[in-house]
Motif scaffolding. Sequence first.
Motif, PDB file in Angstrom:
ATOM      1  N   ARG A  91       8.277 -11.341   4.050  1.00  0.00           N
ATOM      2  CA  ARG A  91       7.570 -12.451   3.388  1.00  0.00           C
ATOM      3  C   ARG A  91       6.184 -12.003   2.924  1.00  0.00           C
ATOM      4  NH1 ARG A  91       9.860 -16.529   7.536  1.00  0.00           N
ATOM      5  NH2 ARG A  91      11.536 -17.433   6.324  1.00  0.00           N
ATOM      6  N   ALA A  92       5.496 -11.229   3.766  1.00  0.00           N
ATOM      7  CA  ALA A  92       4.172 -10.735   3.390  1.00  0.00           C
ATOM      8  C   ALA A  92       4.251  -9.822   2.176  1.00  0.00           C
ATOM      9  CB  ALA A  92       3.532 -10.004   4.571  1.00  0.00           C
ATOM     10  N   ALA A  93       5.321  -9.028   2.094  1.00  0.00           N
ATOM     11  CA  ALA A  93       5.486  -8.123   0.952  1.00  0.00           C
ATOM     12  C   ALA A  93       5.861  -8.872  -0.314  1.00  0.00           C
ATOM     13  CB  ALA A  93       6.555  -7.087   1.273  1.00  0.00           C
ATOM     14  N   ALA A  94       6.348 -10.086  -0.170  1.00  0.00           N
ATOM     15  CA  ALA A  94       6.790 -10.855  -1.330  1.00  0.00           C
ATOM     16  C   ALA A  94       5.705 -11.793  -1.872  1.00  0.00           C
ATOM     17  CB  ALA A  94       8.034 -11.655  -0.967  1.00  0.00           C
ATOM     18  N   THR A  95       4.510 -11.752  -1.299  1.00  0.00           N
ATOM     19  CA  THR A  95       3.437 -12.627  -1.796  1.00  0.00           C
ATOM     20  C   THR A  95       2.929 -12.119  -3.145  1.00  0.00           C
ATOM     21  OG1 THR A  95       1.676 -11.388  -0.718  1.00  0.00           O
ATOM     22  CG2 THR A  95       2.682 -13.188   0.554  1.00  0.00           C
ATOM     23  N   GLN A  96       2.299 -13.014  -3.858  1.00  0.00           N
ATOM     24  CA  GLN A  96       1.741 -12.663  -5.163  1.00  0.00           C
ATOM     25  C   GLN A  96       0.722 -11.532  -5.030  1.00  0.00           C
ATOM     26  OE1 GLN A  96       3.223 -13.698  -7.571  1.00  0.00           O
ATOM     27  NE2 GLN A  96       1.971 -13.998  -9.359  1.00  0.00           N
ATOM     28  N   GLU A  97      -0.107 -11.615  -3.997  1.00  0.00           N
ATOM     29  CA  GLU A  97      -1.138 -10.595  -3.783  1.00  0.00           C
ATOM     30  C   GLU A  97      -0.509  -9.217  -3.528  1.00  0.00           C
ATOM     31  OE1 GLU A  97      -4.460  -9.471  -0.423  1.00  0.00           O
ATOM     32  OE2 GLU A  97      -3.904 -11.578  -0.658  1.00  0.00           O
ATOM     33  N   PRO A 102      -1.491  -2.040  -6.016  1.00  0.00           N
ATOM     34  CA  PRO A 102      -1.041  -0.768  -6.598  1.00  0.00           C
ATOM     35  C   PRO A 102       0.177  -0.216  -5.847  1.00  0.00           C
ATOM     36  CG  PRO A 102      -3.392  -0.705  -6.059  1.00  0.00           C
ATOM     37  CD  PRO A 102      -2.850  -1.985  -5.529  1.00  0.00           C
ATOM     38  N   ALA A 103       1.068   0.422  -6.576  1.00  0.00           N
ATOM     39  CA  ALA A 103       2.312   0.950  -5.999  1.00  0.00           C
ATOM     40  C   ALA A 103       2.041   1.923  -4.860  1.00  0.00           C
ATOM     41  CB  ALA A 103       3.148   1.615  -7.086  1.00  0.00           C
ATOM     42  N   GLU A 104       0.990   2.752  -4.993  1.00  0.00           N
ATOM     43  CA  GLU A 104       0.690   3.734  -3.950  1.00  0.00           C
ATOM     44  C   GLU A 104       0.425   3.063  -2.606  1.00  0.00           C
ATOM     45  OE1 GLU A 104      -1.595   3.640  -6.800  1.00  0.00           O
ATOM     46  OE2 GLU A 104      -0.096   4.790  -7.874  1.00  0.00           O
ATOM     47  N   LYS A 105      -0.283   1.952  -2.642  1.00  0.00           N
ATOM     48  CA  LYS A 105      -0.597   1.234  -1.403  1.00  0.00           C
ATOM     49  C   LYS A 105       0.679   0.648  -0.797  1.00  0.00           C
ATOM     50  CE  LYS A 105      -3.583  -2.125   0.680  1.00  0.00           C
ATOM     51  NZ  LYS A 105      -3.340  -3.427   1.048  1.00  0.00           N
ATOM     52  N   GLY A 106       1.494   0.044  -1.641  1.00  0.00           N
ATOM     53  CA  GLY A 106       2.730  -0.556  -1.149  1.00  0.00           C
ATOM     54  C   GLY A 106       3.697   0.480  -0.604  1.00  0.00           C
ATOM     55  N   GLU A 107       3.847   1.587  -1.303  1.00  0.00           N
ATOM     56  CA  GLU A 107       4.777   2.621  -0.848  1.00  0.00           C
ATOM     57  C   GLU A 107       4.339   3.237   0.473  1.00  0.00           C
ATOM     58  OE1 GLU A 107       5.716   5.565  -3.774  1.00  0.00           O
ATOM     59  OE2 GLU A 107       6.924   4.167  -4.940  1.00  0.00           O
ATOM     60  N   SER A 108       3.044   3.466   0.633  1.00  0.00           N
ATOM     61  CA  SER A 108       2.586   4.057   1.890  1.00  0.00           C
ATOM     62  C   SER A 108       2.807   3.087   3.055  1.00  0.00           C
ATOM     63  CB  SER A 108       1.123   4.481   1.806  1.00  0.00           C
ATOM     64  OG  SER A 108       0.279   3.359   1.658  1.00  0.00           O
ATOM     65  N   GLU A 109       2.612   1.801   2.811  1.00  0.00           N
ATOM     66  CA  GLU A 109       2.852   0.798   3.862  1.00  0.00           C
ATOM     67  C   GLU A 109       4.343   0.712   4.187  1.00  0.00           C
ATOM     68  OE1 GLU A 109       2.007  -1.974   6.757  1.00  0.00           O
ATOM     69  OE2 GLU A 109       0.644  -0.655   5.672  1.00  0.00           O
ATOM     70  N   ILE A 110       5.168   0.725   3.171  1.00  0.00           N
ATOM     71  CA  ILE A 110       6.626   0.689   3.383  1.00  0.00           C
ATOM     72  C   ILE A 110       7.064   1.935   4.149  1.00  0.00           C
ATOM     73  CG2 ILE A 110       8.868   0.821   2.208  1.00  0.00           C
ATOM     74  CD1 ILE A 110       7.578  -0.968  -0.005  1.00  0.00           C
ATOM     75  N   ALA A 111       6.551   3.098   3.735  1.00  0.00           N
ATOM     76  CA  ALA A 111       6.907   4.350   4.419  1.00  0.00           C
ATOM     77  C   ALA A 111       6.500   4.291   5.888  1.00  0.00           C
ATOM     78  CB  ALA A 111       6.254   5.536   3.732  1.00  0.00           C
TER      79      ALA A 111
END
Length: 157
Positions: A91-97, A102-111
């Motif tokens: 749910r947190a990953a699906a928020t508008q914010e 940036p993709a780099e931030k999201g990918e590192s968190e997912i990793a």
Amino acid sequence: MKLVQDQLAEERSTKSSLEARAIGVITSSGALATLLFALAALVTKAAGHELPDLARLVLGATLVAFMGAAVLAIIAARPETYQEVTIESLRAAATQEAMGAPAEKGESEIARVLVDIIAKARDENGNKARFLRRAVTLESVAAVLLALAVAIVLVQG
């Protein structure tokens, strides 16, 4: 990121493989224990024939070893709760914010989250593997004891 995803897939595959092998040990231990009882019944049904004491002792140890192997394999095959991505984090990953980050931030968190999942899966798979190794070892001992019992019956019978 591909490496992390591949590692997660590998751990899930290992889990399935360990559980399938554990089921195989359960099945073979049950089948061999059944043969043990058939052997004992066949030998003792012969007119005037009694199972030698040493054979009885070895057959008893064989039964204990097969039962031990089956129990350890059942423990190896039991369902475990593996860590997964939580609904809250999805749910947190699906928020508008989050979607606008940036993709780099999201990918590192997912990793990072996937690496945590992999670490937990490796621990659980290691536990399953330890129980499975012990089960296979006990089943091997039981098979040798069964062969010994048969030899005793043949020599003393």
